[in-house]
Scaffold this motif. Structure first.
Motif, PDB file in Angstrom:
ATOM      1  N   LEU A 121       0.980  -1.402  -0.459  1.00 11.89           N
ATOM      2  CA  LEU A 121      -0.284   0.234   0.557  1.00 11.89           C
ATOM      3  C   LEU A 121       0.455   1.045  -0.237  1.00 11.89           C
ATOM      4  N   ILE A 122       1.894   1.241   1.007  1.00 11.52           N
ATOM      5  CA  ILE A 122       2.967   2.167   0.991  1.00 11.52           C
ATOM      6  C   ILE A 122       3.639   2.223   0.786  1.00 11.52           C
ATOM      7  N   PRO A 123       4.556   3.092  -0.719  1.00 16.57           N
ATOM      8  CA  PRO A 123       5.943   2.822  -0.114  1.00 16.57           C
ATOM      9  C   PRO A 123       7.344   3.047   0.806  1.00 16.57           C
ATOM     10  N   LEU A 124       8.525   2.452   0.843  1.00 13.32           N
ATOM     11  CA  LEU A 124       8.803   2.587   1.890  1.00 13.32           C
ATOM     12  C   LEU A 124       9.815   3.627   2.465  1.00 13.32           C
ATOM     13  N   GLN A 125       9.884   4.763   1.315  1.00 11.29           N
ATOM     14  CA  GLN A 125      10.404   5.371   2.040  1.00 11.29           C
ATOM     15  C   GLN A 125       9.232   6.399   2.576  1.00 11.29           C
ATOM     16  N   THR A 126       7.625   6.956   1.884  1.00 14.15           N
ATOM     17  CA  THR A 126       6.905   7.638   2.700  1.00 14.15           C
ATOM     18  C   THR A 126       6.217   6.379   3.556  1.00 14.15           C
ATOM     19  N   PHE A 127       6.609   5.781   4.062  1.00 10.38           N
ATOM     20  CA  PHE A 127       6.470   4.931   6.037  1.00 10.38           C
ATOM     21  C   PHE A 127       7.369   5.445   6.296  1.00 10.38           C
ATOM     22  N   ARG A 128       8.376   5.685   5.861  1.00  8.44           N
ATOM     23  CA  ARG A 128       9.954   6.160   6.751  1.00  8.44           C
ATOM     24  C   ARG A 128       9.382   7.758   6.919  1.00  8.44           C
ATOM     25  N   TYR A 129       8.844   8.443   5.856  1.00  4.30           N
ATOM     26  CA  TYR A 129       8.603  10.125   6.217  1.00  4.30           C
ATOM     27  C   TYR A 129       7.788   9.797   7.262  1.00  4.30           C
ATOM     28  N   LEU A 130       6.642   8.889   6.766  1.00  5.65           N
ATOM     29  CA  LEU A 130       5.274   9.404   7.940  1.00  5.65           C
ATOM     30  C   LEU A 130       5.965   8.453   9.513  1.00  5.65           C
ATOM     31  N   ALA A 131       6.381   7.835   9.542  1.00  2.76           N
ATOM     32  CA  ALA A 131       7.318   7.292  10.795  1.00  2.76           C
ATOM     33  C   ALA A 131       7.926   7.941  11.771  1.00  2.76           C
ATOM     34  N   CYS A 132       8.544   8.536  10.900  1.00  2.00           N
ATOM     35  CA  CYS A 132       9.555   9.880  11.799  1.00  2.00           C
ATOM     36  C   CYS A 132       9.006  10.917  11.758  1.00  2.00           C
ATOM     37  N   GLY A 133       8.193  11.168  10.541  1.00  2.00           N
ATOM     38  CA  GLY A 133       7.211  12.734  11.623  1.00  2.00           C
ATOM     39  C   GLY A 133       6.264  12.657  12.547  1.00  2.00           C
ATOM     40  N   GLY A 134       6.197  11.235  11.998  1.00  3.50           N
ATOM     41  CA  GLY A 134       4.665  11.574  12.760  1.00  3.50           C
ATOM     42  C   GLY A 134       5.561  11.066  14.641  1.00  3.50           C
ATOM     43  N   GLY A 135       6.411  10.535  14.239  1.00  5.32           N
ATOM     44  CA  GLY A 135       6.911  10.709  15.639  1.00  5.32           C
ATOM     45  C   GLY A 135       7.935  12.122  16.234  1.00  5.32           C
ATOM     46  N   ASN A 136       8.248  12.799  15.473  1.00  3.23           N
ATOM     47  CA  ASN A 136       8.352  13.999  15.554  1.00  3.23           C
ATOM     48  C   ASN A 136       7.973  14.497  16.204  1.00  3.23           C
ATOM     49  N   THR A 137       6.535  14.798  15.429  1.00  2.63           N
ATOM     50  CA  THR A 137       5.239  15.424  15.987  1.00  2.63           C
ATOM     51  C   THR A 137       4.684  15.198  17.171  1.00  2.63           C
ATOM     52  N   ALA A 138       4.605  13.760  18.069  1.00  4.83           N
ATOM     53  CA  ALA A 138       4.579  13.646  19.231  1.00  4.83           C
ATOM     54  C   ALA A 138       5.624  13.913  20.072  1.00  4.83           C
TER      55      ALA A 138
END
Length: 163
Positions: free
Chosen positions: A19-36
């Motif tokens: 469903l999600i390319p690896l780079q996009t998933f990494r971006y969402l994970a890192c960005g989500g973690g940094n936002t939290a």
């Protein structure tokens, strides 16, 4: 540390690989973690460091919610940059200081976009603030991802060497 972060993110990417390319998933994970991290730091700074009190500087007084914003940003700006540089967009061959300057411009643009979209959605289109924040976040995250991929951390084509 980079390898550990990549192993954890890539492990959780497996079920979403179609469903999600690896780079996009990494971006969402890192960005989500940094936002939290940003939200937690903001809460701590506002409630326990500043005690909801005004910050009096020699030439200006800053409200506690704005001071807490800048205090949390002082931590999440570098963590966001480092995660983007070394985890999400590590293939970029731009100089580090170029990336940092571009990242600073991007973060500034994202702050401005958040402000403009919230004003538009809440005050002019009369959309509820929570729904407005969700819409705003969606647009700003998409803008941020594309800008980081195509501008801040882009990969310059290698020059051909004839000899």
């Amino acid at each position: 540390m980079r390898n550990l972060i990549l192993q954890v993110i890539d492990f959780f990417h497996r079920p979403f690989a179609r469903l999600i390319p690896l780079q996009t998933f990494r971006y969402l994970a890192c960005g989500g973690g940094n936002t939290a991290l940003d939200i937690v730091l903001y809460f701590i700074m506002y409630n326990f460091v500043l005690h909801k009190q005004m910050v009096h500087l020699p030439f200006v007084t800053i409200t506690p919610h704005i001071a807490a914003l800048f205090m949390s940003l002082a931590i999440t700006f570098p963590t966001g940059f480092l995660l983007s540089k070394y985890v999400v967009f590590s293939e970029s061959n731009l100089r580090g200081r170029t990336q940092l300057f571009r990242y600073f411009m991007l973060v500034s643009a994202c702050i401005l976009l958040n402000y403009v979209f919230m004003k538009l959605f809440v005050e002019h289109l009369h959309i509820y603030p929570t729904i407005s924040k969700i819409l705003t976040t969606f647009f700003v995250v998409c803008f941020s991802y594309l800008t980081q991929k195509k501008f801040t951390f882009k990969v310059k084509p290698e020059k051909l060497k004839l000899f």
